[in-house]
Design a protein around this motif. Structure first.
Motif, PDB file in Angstrom:
ATOM      1  N   ALA A  92      -3.626  10.536  -4.876  1.00  7.42           N
ATOM      2  CA  ALA A  92      -4.422  10.164  -3.696  1.00  7.42           C
ATOM      3  C   ALA A  92      -5.581  11.124  -3.565  1.00  7.42           C
ATOM      4  O   ALA A  92      -5.464  12.316  -3.893  1.00  7.42           O
ATOM      5  N   SER A  93      -6.697  10.597  -3.101  1.00 10.44           N
ATOM      6  CA  SER A  93      -7.848  11.461  -2.855  1.00 10.44           C
ATOM      7  C   SER A  93      -7.562  12.351  -1.658  1.00 10.44           C
ATOM      8  O   SER A  93      -6.805  11.985  -0.752  1.00 10.44           O
ATOM      9  N   GLN A  94      -8.183  13.510  -1.664  1.00  8.08           N
ATOM     10  CA  GLN A  94      -7.972  14.413  -0.543  1.00  8.08           C
ATOM     11  C   GLN A  94      -8.474  13.812   0.758  1.00  8.08           C
ATOM     12  O   GLN A  94      -7.901  14.031   1.820  1.00  8.08           O
ATOM     13  N   ALA A  95      -9.550  13.022   0.671  1.00  5.61           N
ATOM     14  CA  ALA A  95     -10.104  12.403   1.880  1.00  5.61           C
ATOM     15  C   ALA A  95      -9.059  11.540   2.579  1.00  5.61           C
ATOM     16  O   ALA A  95      -8.929  11.570   3.807  1.00  5.61           O
ATOM     17  N   SER A  96      -8.281  10.768   1.779  1.00  6.27           N
ATOM     18  CA  SER A  96      -7.263   9.904   2.384  1.00  6.27           C
ATOM     19  C   SER A  96      -6.108  10.723   2.943  1.00  6.27           C
ATOM     20  O   SER A  96      -5.539  10.384   3.979  1.00  6.27           O
ATOM     21  N   LEU A  97      -5.754  11.825   2.271  1.00  8.31           N
ATOM     22  CA  LEU A  97      -4.666  12.672   2.753  1.00  8.31           C
ATOM     23  C   LEU A  97      -5.057  13.375   4.040  1.00  8.31           C
ATOM     24  O   LEU A  97      -4.258  13.462   4.988  1.00  8.31           O
ATOM     25  N   ILE A  98      -6.273  13.870   4.101  1.00  9.06           N
ATOM     26  CA  ILE A  98      -6.746  14.545   5.317  1.00  9.06           C
ATOM     27  C   ILE A  98      -6.809  13.569   6.483  1.00  9.06           C
ATOM     28  O   ILE A  98      -6.410  13.875   7.608  1.00  9.06           O
ATOM     29  N   ASP A  99      -7.306  12.367   6.204  1.00  8.29           N
ATOM     30  CA  ASP A  99      -7.429  11.373   7.266  1.00  8.29           C
ATOM     31  C   ASP A  99      -6.066  10.980   7.816  1.00  8.29           C
ATOM     32  O   ASP A  99      -5.928  10.705   9.016  1.00  8.29           O
ATOM     33  N   ALA A 100      -5.057  10.960   6.937  1.00  9.45           N
ATOM     34  CA  ALA A 100      -3.716  10.583   7.388  1.00  9.45           C
ATOM     35  C   ALA A 100      -3.191  11.547   8.435  1.00  9.45           C
ATOM     36  O   ALA A 100      -2.440  11.158   9.335  1.00  9.45           O
ATOM     37  N   VAL A 101      -3.576  12.828   8.335  1.00  8.33           N
ATOM     38  CA  VAL A 101      -3.098  13.829   9.278  1.00  8.33           C
ATOM     39  C   VAL A 101      -4.055  13.985  10.454  1.00  8.33           C
ATOM     40  O   VAL A 101      -3.671  13.873  11.620  1.00  8.33           O
ATOM     41  N   PHE A 102      -5.330  14.213  10.162  1.00  6.65           N
ATOM     42  CA  PHE A 102      -6.278  14.573  11.217  1.00  6.65           C
ATOM     43  C   PHE A 102      -6.919  13.354  11.865  1.00  6.65           C
ATOM     44  O   PHE A 102      -7.493  13.469  12.946  1.00  6.65           O
ATOM     45  N   GLY A 103      -6.860  12.201  11.215  1.00  3.84           N
ATOM     46  CA  GLY A 103      -7.383  10.997  11.846  1.00  3.84           C
ATOM     47  C   GLY A 103      -6.654  10.689  13.136  1.00  3.84           C
ATOM     48  O   GLY A 103      -7.244  10.239  14.126  1.00  3.84           O
ATOM     49  N   GLU A 104      -5.339  10.943  13.148  1.00  6.47           N
ATOM     50  CA  GLU A 104      -4.551  10.709  14.354  1.00  6.47           C
ATOM     51  C   GLU A 104      -4.977  11.648  15.476  1.00  6.47           C
ATOM     52  O   GLU A 104      -5.031  11.271  16.649  1.00  6.47           O
ATOM     53  N   ALA A 105      -5.315  12.896  15.114  1.00  7.47           N
ATOM     54  CA  ALA A 105      -5.775  13.852  16.127  1.00  7.47           C
ATOM     55  C   ALA A 105      -7.086  13.402  16.741  1.00  7.47           C
ATOM     56  O   ALA A 105      -7.290  13.504  17.953  1.00  7.47           O
ATOM     57  N   VAL A 106      -7.988  12.894  15.901  1.00  8.26           N
ATOM     58  CA  VAL A 106      -9.286  12.417  16.399  1.00  8.26           C
ATOM     59  C   VAL A 106      -9.077  11.260  17.364  1.00  8.26           C
ATOM     60  O   VAL A 106      -9.666  11.209  18.449  1.00  8.26           O
ATOM     61  N   GLU A 157       0.845  -1.189   0.000  1.00 10.97           N
ATOM     62  CA  GLU A 157       0.000   0.000   0.000  1.00 10.97           C
ATOM     63  C   GLU A 157       0.880   1.238   0.000  1.00 10.97           C
ATOM     64  O   GLU A 157       1.884   1.306   0.716  1.00 10.97           O
ATOM     65  N   SER A 158       0.477   2.212  -0.819  1.00 12.00           N
ATOM     66  CA  SER A 158       1.243   3.447  -0.915  1.00 12.00           C
ATOM     67  C   SER A 158       0.836   4.405   0.194  1.00 12.00           C
ATOM     68  O   SER A 158      -0.350   4.559   0.506  1.00 12.00           O
ATOM     69  N   LEU A 159       1.820   5.038   0.816  1.00 12.76           N
ATOM     70  CA  LEU A 159       1.585   6.082   1.809  1.00 12.76           C
ATOM     71  C   LEU A 159       2.043   7.398   1.189  1.00 12.76           C
ATOM     72  O   LEU A 159       3.194   7.810   1.332  1.00 12.76           O
ATOM     73  N   PRO A 160       1.144   8.068   0.455  1.00 10.01           N
ATOM     74  CA  PRO A 160       1.579   9.190  -0.386  1.00 10.01           C
ATOM     75  C   PRO A 160       1.762  10.508   0.346  1.00 10.01           C
ATOM     76  O   PRO A 160       2.466  11.379  -0.129  1.00 10.01           O
ATOM     77  N   ASN A 161       1.105  10.683   1.469  1.00 13.20           N
ATOM     78  CA  ASN A 161       1.112  11.994   2.119  1.00 13.20           C
ATOM     79  C   ASN A 161       2.344  12.158   3.007  1.00 13.20           C
ATOM     80  O   ASN A 161       2.253  12.501   4.179  1.00 13.20           O
ATOM     81  N   LEU A 162       3.513  11.882   2.422  1.00 13.43           N
ATOM     82  CA  LEU A 162       4.759  11.956   3.166  1.00 13.43           C
ATOM     83  C   LEU A 162       5.823  12.641   2.318  1.00 13.43           C
ATOM     84  O   LEU A 162       5.986  12.335   1.133  1.00 13.43           O
TER      85      LEU A 162
END
Length: 798
Positions: free
Chosen positions: A649-663, A102-107
């Motif tokens: 990558a969809s923006q939804a996946s990029l946002i979740d990668a950052v803010f999902g951890e905060a949630v 799986e690609s982790l693009p938001n890095l």
């Protein structure tokens, strides 16, 4: 004194349940306050401990634009006394990695050519149980704890990278605490490579080696003097990237500061509720024991002798309860710190919590407030006149009003159903009790609604991305291998694809912002420059005031950058871009959680003499689709069509990668606070209603004697409480949405957010109001069990 002790012990014995509930309320108040203090005190301590252990840098210089000679910069700083300098660290940049297919693009990856340890500054702490070599062995890498935690990568796992020279894989031999680039929510990471692997796999990366180095000052207050001499030696301002200590520490501290602020505020509110409950209980006890107090006063007992038992009673309850609450607060505080700052932990070393002295001081203050509150309300006994108390059981004026009221006509309730009449009388019979119940429901509801609002606002970042400082497009595409796919070729595909509504090419650079007013940071600030070939407005970027730039001589400044420069809309501002000074007109000011609003927005179509257009490669495209639901499918299609050439990558996946951890980090503390406040609501309403049920026991006995069932009476009484608490909870919901976020904005303003982008969840808000009302109803229902357990005759006699 003997009489005082007898009265005190009598109060403790006769009202065991009420005393237990009061003690539990004080315990929970101390628990919340202690947890908040421990989190706040230890967040900074844990970061500073890690920073000290690693001899962490206070500034990082990144030489990535070729504007200064890295060797000269390194040599000058190394020669300065009072400054420690890390080794000069070569690196090249890549985007994204692959793990478990799986690609982790938001890095954004800094692929480091690792020199032998130690580095001198910013040493690495190894988080695993192994003792690795002084440099990574061939075929292996070291990765930061932030990447390991967010992606689930551990020692022994294999990760892959796509470079211009082709795809390659390396095994993770160690996970390290890398303080400058290992904060939570980070979208960048340093990957520490072996020199042979670095030269073999990254030889084709364009631009050659870039460099970074860390500086640590013996006296950080003197850093401005060093920088003045350094820029004199350069014969120009320092034009490349400088990251200061505040930016290094920001995202280690932001989440726990938010959590701590919210918990301190709500803990204070809960303590105030506990004190108000004590005041209510004492005042009610004075009324209940009015005749007894009159008898005692007639026998010569002084006001001090009457007041002292109440003070001693709550002192004996408060001291152990508050002490236990503060001791127990260590456990949730440790859990929160483990959850939010796990990136700073190494091995199985137990978490050492500091701040015991502050907890003791907090406990002493809470006990003093409890004693003062009890004494203040108990002192009302001085107004009790023995003769009136013995004759009427209340003040003569109250007795007169009561007698007069008995002769007044009804208030028209006879036309309503019996259940509603009983409910109305139970809620209006004691206005003070009803007001107190409504207030408790108000506070509980506001806390729950605020927690829901905070979580829903972060979860809705994708819908409010522009207000957070991001684009609001559907897909982000980064060309990672220019030889395989030219930007112009992909742009032609975008132009001919009917699914595409809008797109723009974006890149970032470092600039220098000049200010006429010297500050603690000097007269210049490094800012992140966003350069867009397209329309900011069309791609969803928003501003707080003004508008986005549209021409080459316009700029929009981030909030903190504008404050640093002392500029507003319409003013001129100087920016150094790739070594050249340019003057821009400010058209807008925006907020951005990224880069703490130390940033600026420019358009790409600048004159060629600026050097920007010819020296920067725009390789990221932000794409808006005709139908946003197709984002995942289109991104997958492009990744399949151009393997190794781009990463989509969809923006939804990029946002979740950052803010999902905060949630995920917020769920524990917000959940704990919600449960605590619901518990407190239930306990307080139980205590208040139990007092009222005992007061009205004769009335309920009459109701039962004329044929009303216990279930019907209890249901009616509970219905009255539901009316009162629902009204309070509704008002509380409004406060949770509009008032509490204003307090949080004061914390966030230092991090580049002037206004928290709010997303009100109607189902969540309604659920919070219902839970608060249900907690009040549960407390009332439980307190009315005495009606069901006692016969009508005994109730009437009582």
């Amino acid at each position: 004194m003997h009489t005082v002790w007898i009265l005190t012990l009598s109060m403790l014995r006769r009202k065991k349940l009420q005393n237990l509930l009061t003690a539990l309320l004080l315990l929970l108040s101390a628990l919340l306050l202690g947890t908040a203090l421990t989190v706040l005190l230890n967040t900074e301590n844990l970061f500073e401990d890690a920073h000290r252990k690693t001899n962490g840098s206070q500034q990082i210089l990144t030489l990535d634009q070729g504007l200064h000679d890295p060797a000269f910069v390194y040599r000058w700083w190394e020669e300065q006394s009072g400054v420690q300098v890390s080794k000069l660290l070569p690196y090249k940049s890549l985007s994204g990695l692959t793990y478990n297919n799986e690609s982790l693009p938001n890095l954004y990856l800094y692929m480091m050519n690792t020199p032998e340890l130690p580095f001198g500054v910013d040493e690495l702490l190894f988080a695993g149980e192994t003792s690795p070599e002084r440099i990574p062995t061939p075929g292996t890498v070291w990765i930061p704890t932030s990447l390991a935690a967010s992606s689930g990568i551990g020692e022994g796992d294999t990760i892959g990278f796509q470079a211009p020279g082709g795809y390659f894989e390396l095994r993770v031999s160690a996970v390290v605490v890398d303080v400058p680039y290992g904060s939570p929510f980070s979208t960048s990471a340093r990957i520490w490579m072996n020199d042979g692997d670095y030269r073999k796999h990254l030889a084709a990366v364009e631009g050659g080696d870039r460099y970074m180095m860390g500086l640590r000052f013996d006296d950080y207050a003197k850093q401005a003097e060093y920088w003045t001499r350094f820029e004199q030696a350069l014969n120009s301002p320092y034009l490349e990237t400088r990251t200061d200590f505040t930016e290094i520490s920001a995202f280690y501290l932001i989440l726990n500061r938010i959590i701590g602020f919210v918990m301190i505020f709500l803990g204070t509110v809960m303590a105030a509720i506990a004190l108000a409950t004590i005041g209510f209980t004492v005042a009610d006890a004075l009324l209940t024991n009015y005749r007894t107090i009159g008898v005692l006063r007639s026998m010569g007992l002084t006001i001090t002798g009457i007041t002292a038992p109440y003070v001693l009673q709550y002192g004996l309850l408060g001291i152990p309860a508050i002490g236990i609450g503060l001791l127990l607060s260590r456990f949730p505080a440790a859990a929160i710190l483990e959850n939010t700052l796990s990136v700073l932990r190494t091995g199985d070393v137990p978490l050492m919590l500091h701040g015991t002295g502050w907890l003791i001081l907090t406990g002493i203050l809470l006990v003093l407030f409890v004693l003062l509150c009890a004494a203040l309300y108990a002192s009302r006994a001085r107004h009790i006149l023995p003769a009136q108390a013995i004759r009427y059981g209340m003040a003569e004026a109250d007795s007169g009003r009561s007698t007069q009221g008995n002769h007044k006509g009804g208030i028209g309730l006879g036309h309503f159903p019996v259940d509603l009449v009983i409910a109305a009388r139970s809620s209006t019979g004691s206005r003070r009790a009803s007001l107190f119940t409504g207030l408790i429901a108000l506070v509980s509801s506001s806390v729950l609604v605020f927690g829901v609002l905070l979580l829903s606002s972060i979860l809705a970042t994708g819908q409010n991305a522009g207000q957070w400082g991001y684009d609001a497009t559907d897909i982000s595409v980064t060309i990672i291998n220019e030889p395989l796919l030219a930007r112009s070729d992909f742009a032609e595909r975008l132009d001919n694809d009917p699914r595409i509504a809008e797109y723009g090419w974006y890149t970032g650079a470092s600039g220098l912002l000049k200010s006429d007013e010297p500050s603690a940071a000097g007269t210049s600030m490094n800012v992140y420059l966003g350069l867009l070939d397209g329309s900011y407005d069309s791609l969803g970027y928003e501003v707080l005031t003004g508008r986005n730039p549209r021409t080459s001589d316009e700029v929009a400044l981030g909030l903190n950058a504008a404050q640093f420069a002392g500029r507003t809309i319409g003013d001129l501002v100087d920016l150094y871009i790739r070594g050249e000074k340019r003057t821009f007109t400010i058209t807008g000011i925006y907020q951005s959680v990224a880069n703490m609003s130390n940033s600026a927005r420019l358009v790409m179509n600048m004159p060629s003499d600026s050097g920007v257009q010819t020296n920067l490669t725009e390789r990221t495209a932000f794409v808006s689709l005709q139908d946003s639901a197709d984002a995942e499918e289109v991104a997958k299609e492009w990744n399949t069509a151009y393997p190794g050439a781009l990463s989509a990558a969809s923006q939804a996946s990029l946002i979740d990668a950052v803010f999902g951890e905060a949630v995920r980090s917020l769920l524990l503390p917000l959940g704990m606070m919600g449960i605590l406040f619901l518990t407190v609501t239930c306990l307080i309403v139980y205590s208040v209603c139990r007092i009222q049920v005992r007061k009205n026991s004769r009335t309920y006995g009459i109701y039962k004697s004329i044929g009303l069932s216990s279930l019907r009476i209890r249901r009616s009484v509970t219905l009255g409480i539901i009316f009162v608490s629902a009204a309070g909870a509704t008002v509380g919901a409004i406060g949770g949405i509009y008032l509490l976020p204003l307090l949080l904005n004061r914390v966030l303003s230092n991090y580049g957010l002037q206004e928290l982008p709010l997303a009100v969840s109607l189902p969540g808000t309604v659920a919070a109001v219902l839970f608060s009302t249900a907690a009040s109803a549960a407390g009332c229902w439980l307190s009315s069990r005495i009606v069901a357990k006692t016969s009508p005759r005994i109730l009437t006699v009582e």
